[in-house]
Design a protein around this motif. Structure first.
Motif, mmCIF file in Angstrom:
data_model
loop_
_atom_site.group_PDB
_atom_site.id
_atom_site.type_symbol
_atom_site.label_atom_id
_atom_site.label_comp_id
_atom_site.label_asym_id
_atom_site.label_seq_id
_atom_site.Cartn_x
_atom_site.Cartn_y
_atom_site.Cartn_z
ATOM 1 N N VAL A 86 -12.498 -35.565 -60.705
ATOM 2 C CA VAL A 86 -12.542 -37.024 -60.781
ATOM 3 C C VAL A 86 -13.865 -37.496 -60.181
ATOM 4 N N ARG A 87 -14.614 -38.270 -60.945
ATOM 5 C CA ARG A 87 -15.865 -38.856 -60.459
ATOM 6 C C ARG A 87 -15.629 -40.325 -60.150
ATOM 7 N N SER A 88 -16.076 -40.750 -58.992
ATOM 8 C CA SER A 88 -15.914 -42.144 -58.579
ATOM 9 C C SER A 88 -17.285 -42.773 -58.393
ATOM 10 N N PHE A 89 -17.421 -43.990 -58.858
ATOM 11 C CA PHE A 89 -18.683 -44.720 -58.767
ATOM 12 C C PHE A 89 -18.414 -46.054 -58.082
ATOM 13 N N THR A 90 -19.196 -46.339 -57.050
ATOM 14 C CA THR A 90 -18.980 -47.532 -56.233
ATOM 15 C C THR A 90 -20.162 -48.474 -56.388
ATOM 16 N N PRO A 91 -19.929 -49.750 -56.625
ATOM 17 C CA PRO A 91 -21.040 -50.689 -56.786
ATOM 18 C C PRO A 91 -21.722 -50.989 -55.462
ATOM 19 N N ALA A 92 -22.979 -51.386 -55.541
ATOM 20 C CA ALA A 92 -23.698 -51.781 -54.334
ATOM 21 C C ALA A 92 -23.051 -53.012 -53.708
ATOM 22 N N LEU A 150 -12.610 -58.020 -58.619
ATOM 23 C CA LEU A 150 -11.775 -57.436 -59.662
ATOM 24 C C LEU A 150 -11.449 -55.977 -59.337
ATOM 25 N N PRO A 151 -10.341 -55.457 -59.875
ATOM 26 C CA PRO A 151 -9.889 -54.109 -59.504
ATOM 27 C C PRO A 151 -10.751 -53.014 -60.116
ATOM 28 N N PRO A 152 -10.554 -51.778 -59.690
ATOM 29 C CA PRO A 152 -11.305 -50.657 -60.257
ATOM 30 C C PRO A 152 -10.967 -50.453 -61.734
ATOM 31 N N VAL A 153 -11.876 -49.768 -62.411
ATOM 32 C CA VAL A 153 -11.720 -49.490 -63.843
ATOM 33 C C VAL A 153 -11.536 -47.983 -64.026
ATOM 34 N N ALA A 189 -20.332 -46.318 -67.415
ATOM 35 C CA ALA A 189 -19.948 -46.300 -66.001
ATOM 36 C C ALA A 189 -20.975 -47.045 -65.151
ATOM 37 N N ARG A 190 -22.243 -46.820 -65.422
ATOM 38 C CA ARG A 190 -23.300 -47.498 -64.656
ATOM 39 C C ARG A 190 -23.260 -49.006 -64.879
ATOM 40 N N ALA A 191 -23.076 -49.428 -66.129
ATOM 41 C CA ALA A 191 -23.032 -50.859 -66.426
ATOM 42 C C ALA A 191 -21.889 -51.535 -65.682
ATOM 43 N N LEU A 192 -20.762 -50.859 -65.575
ATOM 44 C CA LEU A 192 -19.626 -51.435 -64.855
ATOM 45 C C LEU A 192 -19.919 -51.552 -63.361
ATOM 46 N N THR A 193 -20.530 -50.537 -62.767
ATOM 47 C CA THR A 193 -20.846 -50.633 -61.333
ATOM 48 C C THR A 193 -21.892 -51.715 -61.084
ATOM 49 N N SER A 229 -15.784 -50.977 -59.235
ATOM 50 C CA SER A 229 -15.582 -49.571 -58.905
ATOM 51 C C SER A 229 -15.051 -48.865 -60.145
ATOM 52 N N VAL A 230 -15.460 -47.616 -60.338
ATOM 53 C CA VAL A 230 -15.132 -46.900 -61.574
ATOM 54 C C VAL A 230 -14.561 -45.529 -61.228
ATOM 55 N N ILE A 231 -13.487 -45.165 -61.928
ATOM 56 C CA ILE A 231 -12.816 -43.869 -61.741
ATOM 57 C C ILE A 231 -12.887 -43.125 -63.067
ATOM 58 N N VAL A 232 -13.500 -41.933 -63.051
ATOM 59 C CA VAL A 232 -13.737 -41.188 -64.291
ATOM 60 C C VAL A 232 -13.175 -39.770 -64.155
#
Length: 246
Positions: A9-15, A20-23, A43-47, A52-55
């Motif tokens: 699982v890869r997680s991406f956190t915005p600066a 809004l909730p994670p995607v 994923a980058r566009a969402l952060t 926050s993004v869960i992949v």
């Protein structure tokens, strides 16, 4: 990171996180989270939009472990894995974007995680089970010893599976598992109807209007491209961002 399911699982956190909730981003069959969501820039566009993004990589795909039996990778098994990933991420509420197989699994999340799904974007959704007509015995035989399947569909799936070499046996089990639990569209139990995005030339999505009729709501957006083109196309990413910002 590794989930307790064993999935990668890869997680991406915005600066700067928004409210809004994670995607949750769920990839398609014989693909993985990096190919569908990272390399396409989604994923980058969402952060960058504060999400926050869960992949995850689905079982049998990407860097996640191969299944040992088809029941681990039938639709309920794969959906259970996704709910566990959400639980581990502390996602009491979430949005989901699924593509192809990922869209088919996302359809089950309102019932599998009651009250938690806010918005859903379903890309490349087929209105019927694509694997239902696959001869799984011939598929497994072809993966084991190269015996050519006798029907064109099984042959096409076999050729796709075999391009993944060491992962081929696990992907064949995924086909068997999904075939045993075919997609049957029914009423949507989520709090808001899904937005469905399909390619103008996507043969797999033909008849998707029947799903909209069944929903009695929802939104269908058609963009340029076929089943293999729209994820990286010009329209998919901004459409996802617009829908999830609502």
């Amino acid at each position: 990171m590794r989930s307790r399911t064993g999935l990668t699982v890869r997680s991406f956190t915005p600066a700067r996180a928004g409210e809004l909730p994670p995607v949750l981003l769920v990839h398609g069959f014989a693909s993985d989270g990096v190919q569908d969501w990272v390399e396409t820039g989604i994923a980058r566009a969402l952060t960058e939009a504060g999400r926050s993004v869960i992949v995850p990589d689905l079982r049998g795909h990407g860097s996640s472990p191969a299944p040992s039996a088809a029941r681990e990778v039938d639709a309920p098994g794969l959906v259970t894995d996704l709910v566990t990933v959400l639980d581990e991420a502390g996602a009491d509420t979430f949005d989901v974007v699924g593509y192809s197989l990922g869209a088919r699994l996302a359809w089950e999340l309102p019932e599998a995680a009651p009250g938690r799904l806010r918005r859903a974007v379903l890309g490349g959704l087929s209105p019927a089970e694509p694997f239902e007509a696959v001869n799984v015995q011939e598929l497994h035989q072809a993966v084991a010893d190269g015996t050519e399947p006798t029907d064109p569909l099984t042959s096409a799936i076999t050729n796709l599976v075999l391009t993944h070499e060491a992962r081929a046996a696990g992907l064949a089990l995924c086909v068997e598992g999904l075939r045993s639990t075919p997609f049957t569209p029914r009423s949507w139990s989520g709090r808001t109807p899904p937005v469905i995005i399909v390619g103008k030339d996507d043969a797999m999505a033909r008849g998707i209007e029947r799903v909209l009729d069944l929903l009695g709501a929802g939104e269908l957006i058609t963009v340029a491209g076929d089943h293999h083109e729209i994820l990286g196309g010009a329209a998919f990413r901004p459409t996802v961002l617009e829908v999830l910002a609502r």
